[in-house]
Design an enzyme around this catalytic site. Structure first.
Site, PDB file in Angstrom:
ATOM      1  N   ASP A  76      -9.706   6.071  -1.891  1.00 34.25           N
ATOM      2  CA  ASP A  76      -8.616   6.778  -2.573  1.00 34.25           C
ATOM      3  C   ASP A  76      -9.182   7.531  -3.768  1.00 34.25           C
ATOM      4  O   ASP A  76     -10.399   7.689  -3.918  1.00 34.25           O
ATOM      5  CB  ASP A  76      -7.517   5.803  -2.996  1.00 34.25           C
ATOM      6  CG  ASP A  76      -7.960   4.864  -4.113  1.00 34.25           C
ATOM      7  OD1 ASP A  76      -9.171   4.809  -4.417  1.00 34.25           O
ATOM      8  OD2 ASP A  76      -7.095   4.190  -4.700  1.00 34.25           O
ATOM      9  N   TYR A  99      -6.497   5.735   4.466  1.00 40.08           N
ATOM     10  CA  TYR A  99      -6.604   4.781   3.358  1.00 40.08           C
ATOM     11  C   TYR A  99      -5.812   3.502   3.645  1.00 40.08           C
ATOM     12  O   TYR A  99      -6.331   2.388   3.523  1.00 40.08           O
ATOM     13  CB  TYR A  99      -6.116   5.398   2.047  1.00 40.08           C
ATOM     14  CG  TYR A  99      -6.106   4.382   0.924  1.00 40.08           C
ATOM     15  CD1 TYR A  99      -7.283   4.047   0.273  1.00 40.08           C
ATOM     16  CD2 TYR A  99      -4.934   3.727   0.560  1.00 40.08           C
ATOM     17  CE1 TYR A  99      -7.299   3.089  -0.731  1.00 40.08           C
ATOM     18  CE2 TYR A  99      -4.936   2.767  -0.433  1.00 40.08           C
ATOM     19  CZ  TYR A  99      -6.119   2.451  -1.077  1.00 40.08           C
ATOM     20  OH  TYR A  99      -6.120   1.481  -2.052  1.00 40.08           O
ATOM     21  N   GLU A 158       0.824  -1.208   0.000  1.00 40.04           N
ATOM     22  CA  GLU A 158       0.000   0.000   0.000  1.00 40.04           C
ATOM     23  C   GLU A 158       0.863   1.265   0.000  1.00 40.04           C
ATOM     24  O   GLU A 158       0.537   2.247  -0.669  1.00 40.04           O
ATOM     25  CB  GLU A 158      -0.937  -0.006   1.207  1.00 40.04           C
ATOM     26  CG  GLU A 158      -2.052  -1.030   1.131  1.00 40.04           C
ATOM     27  CD  GLU A 158      -2.917  -0.860  -0.101  1.00 40.04           C
ATOM     28  OE1 GLU A 158      -3.170   0.285  -0.509  1.00 40.04           O
ATOM     29  OE2 GLU A 158      -3.329  -1.883  -0.677  1.00 40.04           O
TER      30      GLU A 158
END
Length: 369
Positions: free
Chosen positions: A145, A127, A44
């Protein structure tokens, strides 16, 4: 203007259509074949500001070099930055290390399994926390996002700016209502892929979109108008003059430590000016720069300005090859003397690294005895 969700619109229908689409179109990505929260966290962070195809080799390299939270926490900063080199936004790498140290010290090396606890880790924002919580632990938290903002704004006709506090809250609440409670991780992966493959920023595939029958933007010819973003400040121009100093077969570099771009990366001695200098101005300047005083400098080459665009600034970098007879006190005390042959072992910003690789004159500098 904010358009409320149709009362007749079934949120379960949105989730089912999205998951059905995902079943046919899901991308095969390496971090989707694991529930290891550490690997998911790394993926991520790498994918922030990075395209998937570019991020995949970095992901493999990173988990090979630092296979556990403990390995990352103990990693030398120079090694970490070298592995990260080329990805840009280097604060991500520093935050990863600080977060790993925090997890080792405060959570006994175990990554927290809830959204709220994940938010306490250095460098993990809403996020990433939602992604880790849903992908690794099955928590029903939406990972919102740019893809999600775009999809929801278009489908539901939301005109609240996505970069406003009100907008972020509104989109998060809507995503929380829509997310599949049974398959939250799969839902988050699906909406990410839907934004990357179907509801793209430009030229979205509206003709075969499962939501086209009730997509507000499609029905009202507003695809290019949504999502709405606030006005951004124009980027600031900065003018860098890098001195590639030759002292025999050695040169001088320095690690950036200021609270500025490229923290912890190395660079050549830098002089920053408020404007672009002309060739004769550089010649007049050279004897007054503190790290070149009393070194008997001779300019051998001055490059054309190299433009390097960052998110909030534009760097105009001029590279100057200078030969000196002897280093002065400042070079000896504030800079690191290294063989030019060893430059490749240090982590430089992409601007400098790219120049040394691409420009023949820079290769000449590196190879010159």
């Amino acid at each position: 203007m904010t358009r409320k969700i149709f009362f007749w619109f079934d949120t379960m229908d949105f989730s089912n259509k999205l998951l059905k689409w995902y079943g046919r179109n899901a991308r095969d990505l390496p971090w989707r074949n694991t529930s290891n929260p550490y690997f998911i966290w790394i993926s991520e962070v790498i994918l922030q500001q990075t395209r998937v195809n570019q991020g995949i080799p970095y992901y493999y390299r990173f988990i090979e070099e630092f296979p556990t939270v403990q390995a990352l926490a103990n990693a030398p900063i120079d090694k970490l930055m070298k592995v990260w080199q080329g990805l840009g936004y280097y604060s991500r790498a520093r935050n990863l290390k600080e977060g790993a140290i925090q997890i080792v010290n405060e959570y006994h090396g175990q990554i927290p399994n809830t959204f709220d606890e994940l938010l306490k880790i250095k460098g993990i924002g809403p996020y990433s926390a939602a992604a880790i919580a849903s992908f690794a632990f099955g928590r029903a938290v939406p990972a919102v996002d740019g893809n999600v903002y775009r999809i929801l704004a278009r489908v539901f006709g939301i005109f609240t700016p996505i970069d406003s506090s009100k907008g972020k809250k509104e989109f998060f609440e809507l995503a929380k209502e829509l997310i599949s409670k049974k398959e939250p991780g799969r839902f988050n992966q699906a909406i990410i892929d839907f934004g990357a493959l179907q509801c793209t920023p430009k030229s979205p595939r509206c003709s075969d979109c499962p939501f086209s029958d009730y997509c507000y933007a499609f029905q009202n010819n507003l695809i290019t108008s949504l999502p709405v973003k606030g006005k951004k400040k124009p980027p600031k121009n900065r003018f860098f003059y890098y001195f590639m100093i030759k002292y025999g077969n050695y040169t001088f570099i320095k690690r950036r430590r200021e609270n500025d771009i490229w923290h912890s990366l190395y660079e050549f001695p830098l002089y920053e000016h408020e404007k672009q200098l002309k060739m004769n101005e550089i010649g007049l300047l050279i004897n007054s720069i503190n790290f070149l005083k009393d070194t008997q400098p001779t300019i051998r080459y001055v490059s054309e300005p190299v433009k390097h665009v960052l998110s909030h600034r534009i760097i105009w970098a001029t590279f100057i090859i200078v030969h000196i007879s002897k280093p002065n006190y400042i070079l000896n005390s504030e800079y690191h003397l290294t063989s030019v042959e060893d430059l490749s072992t240090y982590s430089f910003p992409r601007l400098i690294d790219g120049y040394m690789v691409a420009e023949p004159v820079a290769k000449y500098f590196i190879c010159l005895k």
